[in-house]
Design a protein around this motif. Sequence first.
Motif, PDB file in Angstrom:
ATOM      1  N   PHE A 169      43.036  50.339  43.333  1.00  0.00           N
ATOM      2  CA  PHE A 169      42.344  49.954  42.101  1.00  0.00           C
ATOM      3  C   PHE A 169      41.495  51.136  41.644  1.00  0.00           C
ATOM      4  O   PHE A 169      40.282  51.155  41.852  1.00  0.00           O
ATOM      5  N   SER A 170      42.138  52.130  41.064  1.00  0.00           N
ATOM      6  CA  SER A 170      41.394  53.332  40.666  1.00  0.00           C
ATOM      7  C   SER A 170      40.437  53.054  39.516  1.00  0.00           C
ATOM      8  O   SER A 170      39.402  53.695  39.385  1.00  0.00           O
ATOM      9  N   SER A 171      40.786  52.092  38.680  1.00  0.00           N
ATOM     10  CA  SER A 171      39.935  51.742  37.542  1.00  0.00           C
ATOM     11  C   SER A 171      40.103  50.262  37.246  1.00  0.00           C
ATOM     12  O   SER A 171      41.230  49.747  37.212  1.00  0.00           O
ATOM     13  N   LEU A 172      38.990  49.592  37.036  1.00  0.00           N
ATOM     14  CA  LEU A 172      39.039  48.167  36.755  1.00  0.00           C
ATOM     15  C   LEU A 172      39.781  47.889  35.448  1.00  0.00           C
ATOM     16  O   LEU A 172      40.514  46.899  35.337  1.00  0.00           O
ATOM     17  N   PHE A 173      39.617  48.775  34.474  1.00  0.00           N
ATOM     18  CA  PHE A 173      40.249  48.554  33.172  1.00  0.00           C
ATOM     19  C   PHE A 173      41.759  48.785  33.218  1.00  0.00           C
ATOM     20  O   PHE A 173      42.463  48.420  32.293  1.00  0.00           O
ATOM     21  N   ALA A 174      42.233  49.409  34.297  1.00  0.00           N
ATOM     22  CA  ALA A 174      43.668  49.638  34.431  1.00  0.00           C
ATOM     23  C   ALA A 174      44.404  48.436  35.019  1.00  0.00           C
ATOM     24  O   ALA A 174      45.638  48.437  35.081  1.00  0.00           O
ATOM     25  N   PHE A 175      43.660  47.416  35.455  1.00  0.00           N
ATOM     26  CA  PHE A 175      44.283  46.222  36.028  1.00  0.00           C
ATOM     27  C   PHE A 175      44.856  45.344  34.906  1.00  0.00           C
ATOM     28  O   PHE A 175      44.207  45.165  33.870  1.00  0.00           O
ATOM     29  N   PRO A 176      46.044  44.756  35.042  1.00  0.00           N
ATOM     30  CA  PRO A 176      46.983  44.858  36.168  1.00  0.00           C
ATOM     31  C   PRO A 176      48.070  45.895  35.955  1.00  0.00           C
ATOM     32  O   PRO A 176      49.065  45.904  36.675  1.00  0.00           O
ATOM     33  N   PHE A 177      47.902  46.768  34.962  1.00  0.00           N
ATOM     34  CA  PHE A 177      48.959  47.709  34.616  1.00  0.00           C
ATOM     35  C   PHE A 177      49.185  48.733  35.728  1.00  0.00           C
ATOM     36  O   PHE A 177      50.328  49.115  35.999  1.00  0.00           O
TER      37      PHE A 177
ATOM     38  N   ALA B  26      43.188  51.109  26.110  1.00  0.00           N
ATOM     39  CA  ALA B  26      43.994  51.188  24.892  1.00  0.00           C
ATOM     40  C   ALA B  26      44.899  49.964  24.760  1.00  0.00           C
ATOM     41  O   ALA B  26      45.035  49.389  23.666  1.00  0.00           O
ATOM     42  N   LEU B  27      45.498  49.535  25.866  1.00  0.00           N
ATOM     43  CA  LEU B  27      46.356  48.354  25.817  1.00  0.00           C
ATOM     44  C   LEU B  27      45.555  47.095  25.506  1.00  0.00           C
ATOM     45  O   LEU B  27      45.974  46.254  24.700  1.00  0.00           O
ATOM     46  N   TYR B  28      44.390  46.969  26.135  1.00  0.00           N
ATOM     47  CA  TYR B  28      43.553  45.797  25.872  1.00  0.00           C
ATOM     48  C   TYR B  28      43.054  45.786  24.427  1.00  0.00           C
ATOM     49  O   TYR B  28      42.907  44.720  23.812  1.00  0.00           O
ATOM     50  N   SER B  29      42.784  46.961  23.875  1.00  0.00           N
ATOM     51  CA  SER B  29      42.324  47.015  22.485  1.00  0.00           C
ATOM     52  C   SER B  29      43.434  46.601  21.525  1.00  0.00           C
ATOM     53  O   SER B  29      43.176  45.943  20.505  1.00  0.00           O
ATOM     54  N   LEU B  30      44.686  46.966  21.832  1.00  0.00           N
ATOM     55  CA  LEU B  30      45.805  46.526  20.994  1.00  0.00           C
ATOM     56  C   LEU B  30      45.994  45.020  21.086  1.00  0.00           C
ATOM     57  O   LEU B  30      46.281  44.356  20.079  1.00  0.00           O
ATOM     58  N   LEU B  31      45.831  44.475  22.290  1.00  0.00           N
ATOM     59  CA  LEU B  31      45.931  43.025  22.445  1.00  0.00           C
ATOM     60  C   LEU B  31      44.816  42.329  21.686  1.00  0.00           C
ATOM     61  O   LEU B  31      45.038  41.299  21.031  1.00  0.00           O
ATOM     62  N   ALA B  32      43.601  42.883  21.755  1.00  0.00           N
ATOM     63  CA  ALA B  32      42.476  42.300  21.010  1.00  0.00           C
ATOM     64  C   ALA B  32      42.719  42.375  19.512  1.00  0.00           C
ATOM     65  O   ALA B  32      42.372  41.440  18.764  1.00  0.00           O
TER      66      ALA B  32
ATOM     67  N   LEU C 150      53.072  49.911  25.978  1.00  0.00           N
ATOM     68  CA  LEU C 150      53.407  49.406  27.308  1.00  0.00           C
ATOM     69  C   LEU C 150      54.526  50.212  27.948  1.00  0.00           C
ATOM     70  O   LEU C 150      54.492  50.515  29.153  1.00  0.00           O
ATOM     71  N   LEU C 151      55.537  50.570  27.151  1.00  0.00           N
ATOM     72  CA  LEU C 151      56.625  51.392  27.671  1.00  0.00           C
ATOM     73  C   LEU C 151      56.104  52.705  28.252  1.00  0.00           C
ATOM     74  O   LEU C 151      56.478  53.126  29.352  1.00  0.00           O
ATOM     75  N   ALA C 152      55.215  53.349  27.512  1.00  0.00           N
ATOM     76  CA  ALA C 152      54.696  54.640  27.952  1.00  0.00           C
ATOM     77  C   ALA C 152      53.725  54.496  29.124  1.00  0.00           C
ATOM     78  O   ALA C 152      53.801  55.239  30.107  1.00  0.00           O
TER      79      ALA C 152
END
Length: 314
Positions: free
Chosen positions: A31-39, A133-139, A98-100
Amino acid sequence: MNRKKLLIFLAAEAAVLLALVFAAGNWPEIFSSLFAFPFEQLGAALGALSQRGSFGNGLALAVWGGVSLAPLAFALGHVGDRTRRWENLSLAVLSLALLAVLRLMARPGSLAAQVPLLGELGASVIKGAMGCALYSLLALWLILRLLRLFRGGDTARLLQYMRRLLYVLCGLFAGLIALGSGAELAAALKEVQRPLDYFISVLGFLVSALPYVLDISVTISGMSLLERLQAGDREQAENAADKLSRLCCAALGAGAASAAGFNILQLLLLQKLSHISVNVELPVLSLAFVLGALLLARLIGENRRLRDDNELII
């Protein structure tokens, strides 16, 4: 969802996120970064699966493509609806991202190649940034969806959407307890040197989490008010508004009093502690939410008093 089930869900959410906070601090290789979970974890699983021969590699590609293209597939299901065009665009961008991101997460060596001067710290920062970045797109998609629903719904449907939004707010406040207050607790426990430090660290966590706990109480009270409004029970709605107003005032006072009391207690125990953390905290999100709820409750109460005055005049 009834109140009991909601509280159980919020407690479970906070517990899971707290576990992730401590995992991020104790197992940085996973778990290098909490914001990277679960990616990050999904990418690591895909990377390990791709090394299991041709079958494993094919399965990894299938999972990678399926997860990444799921938002795009949902958007294509509403491609003819012009009112959803901005939502569909945000979902398409999310699929490409997500692909990238999952490809980079599956190959951490490629991340290190991108930031050779930063080493492991650079990889951790980049993974966190990609997750954000992924969470911001989802938001963005959620906000666009809410705007469309609020713009096109009648009063009854708007009240229904508002109630669902309050459920989301409860989840947000539970998450803030874990991600904000929980992260502070994890950092404080690492600096513990004396037995009393444990007590102060846990007490500090409770004081920091109290405003969000009170926010959840205010939100649940707001749900009761919306239920009365949906039922058309004007008298009960006004009573619920009065209760919400009192709860908002109590929440504001309790949050400020607990923070002040905690600071004074640390000063009194100064000689028995290895370190202190005395500060003036202003939870802006919590404060704005409670003040907004208080304003709504007061407006409903004033409307009741004006109606009573008019009836007396008539």
